[in-house]
Design a protein around this motif. Structure first.
Motif, mmCIF file in Angstrom:
data_model
loop_
_atom_site.group_PDB
_atom_site.id
_atom_site.type_symbol
_atom_site.label_atom_id
_atom_site.label_comp_id
_atom_site.label_asym_id
_atom_site.label_seq_id
_atom_site.Cartn_x
_atom_site.Cartn_y
_atom_site.Cartn_z
ATOM 1 N N VAL A 8 -74.832 -21.706 -29.453
ATOM 2 C CA VAL A 8 -76.243 -21.944 -29.147
ATOM 3 C C VAL A 8 -76.978 -22.292 -30.437
ATOM 4 O O VAL A 8 -76.717 -21.696 -31.483
ATOM 5 C CB VAL A 8 -76.899 -20.693 -28.505
ATOM 6 C CG1 VAL A 8 -78.373 -20.934 -28.219
ATOM 7 C CG2 VAL A 8 -76.161 -20.297 -27.231
ATOM 8 N N ALA A 39 -79.795 -20.248 -22.299
ATOM 9 C CA ALA A 39 -78.563 -19.901 -23.006
ATOM 10 C C ALA A 39 -78.096 -18.482 -22.698
ATOM 11 O O ALA A 39 -76.893 -18.229 -22.602
ATOM 12 C CB ALA A 39 -78.750 -20.084 -24.505
ATOM 13 N N TRP A 53 -75.092 -17.890 -32.395
ATOM 14 C CA TRP A 53 -76.487 -18.160 -32.044
ATOM 15 C C TRP A 53 -77.241 -18.662 -33.273
ATOM 16 O O TRP A 53 -77.582 -17.906 -34.162
ATOM 17 C CB TRP A 53 -77.139 -16.876 -31.516
ATOM 18 C CG TRP A 53 -78.469 -17.092 -30.857
ATOM 19 C CD1 TRP A 53 -79.683 -17.287 -31.471
ATOM 20 C CD2 TRP A 53 -78.724 -17.154 -29.452
ATOM 21 N NE1 TRP A 53 -80.664 -17.465 -30.542
ATOM 22 C CE2 TRP A 53 -80.109 -17.387 -29.286
ATOM 23 C CE3 TRP A 53 -77.920 -17.026 -28.322
ATOM 24 C CZ2 TRP A 53 -80.702 -17.490 -28.020
ATOM 25 C CZ3 TRP A 53 -78.509 -17.132 -27.071
ATOM 26 C CH2 TRP A 53 -79.887 -17.356 -26.939
#
Length: 238
Positions: A8, A39, A53
């Motif tokens: 992400v 997400a 992330w």
């Protein structure tokens, strides 16, 4: 053996570029997405071993709300944040939200991969030097100690407070044991008790909580001068 991942990033193109690079290195990337595209739900539904992330603004309000959802609904997924190191409070927020690691956004792909593999193994995926640098701002003495710090100090023994301070300084179990003159198994037990009493799931979360509340400033540093550490001067160490 490759790691099952979801990647992400604030910028979808960067997420896809990271995903491609990791696939070339033998990892199985289940999806690449931007936070705005749901997400957190993607991570919960796909069930990766690790979620990488990426964010450019870790200190922004609500930046890690999704991580808290992942921690609640998919706790077996380890989250490693990829971001800048100039925002200490943002880094603390990442750990408090449930991240198990933090990697500089200018790190080489080899460094990112090492963090991912360590996270899958259940280890903290952050360099002690980076953690110390990022938390330097938060560890400055506060003019008005947070009342939460006093409450936390009240539930910990003096020895547990020392263990917490050492954890926040980036020491692993071996260094804690050596510094306190105790067995590694005893040090590990103290760490687990600290986590339980603070209501957190990892050493990084404990360090973030201690820094945010000002507990570290109240407790002092291992071996340093000043008042004895711990909220209750007369309590015996566990």
């Amino acid at each position: 053996m490759g790691v099952r991942l979801v990647v992400v990033d604030d910028h979808r193109l960067l997420a896809e570029a990271l995903a491609s690079a990791l696939r070339l290195r033998g990892h199985r990337v289940l999806a690449a997405a931007a936070p705005s595209s749901g997400a957190a739900e993607l991570v919960v539904n796909r069930g990766p071993e690790v979620c990488l992330w990426g964010t450019a603004e870790p200190a922004a309000p609500g930046a890690f709300d999704a991580l808290e959802r992942i921690r609640t609904e998919r706790p077996q997924t380890a989250v490693v944040v990829l971001g800048p190191v100039t925002q200490a409070r943002g880094i603390a927020s990442a750990f408090a939200a449930g991240a198990v690691g933090y990697v500089r956004h200018d790190e080489r792909i080899e460094g990112v991969e090492r963090a991912i593999v360590r996270a899958r193994a259940g280890e903290a995926a952050v360099a002690p030097a980076l953690l110390k640098e990022a938390f330097a701002e938060l560890l400055d003495p506060a003019d008005q100690p947070d009342d939460e710090a006093a409450r936390l100090l009240g539930v910990l023994t003096r020895r547990e407070v020392e263990v917490l301070v050492r954890v926040a300084e980036g020491e692993d179990t071996r260094l804690i044991a050596a510094g306190m003159g105790i067995a590694s198994s005893t040090a590990r037990t103290h760490v687990q008790r600290v986590l339980v009493k603070l209501g957190v799931g990892s050493r990084l979360e404990a360090a973030a909580l201690a820094a945010r509340t000002g507990l570290l400033d109240r407790a002092g540093r291992p071996g340093g001068p000043g008042a004895p550490i711990g909220g209750s001067a007369g309590r015996a160490g566990a």
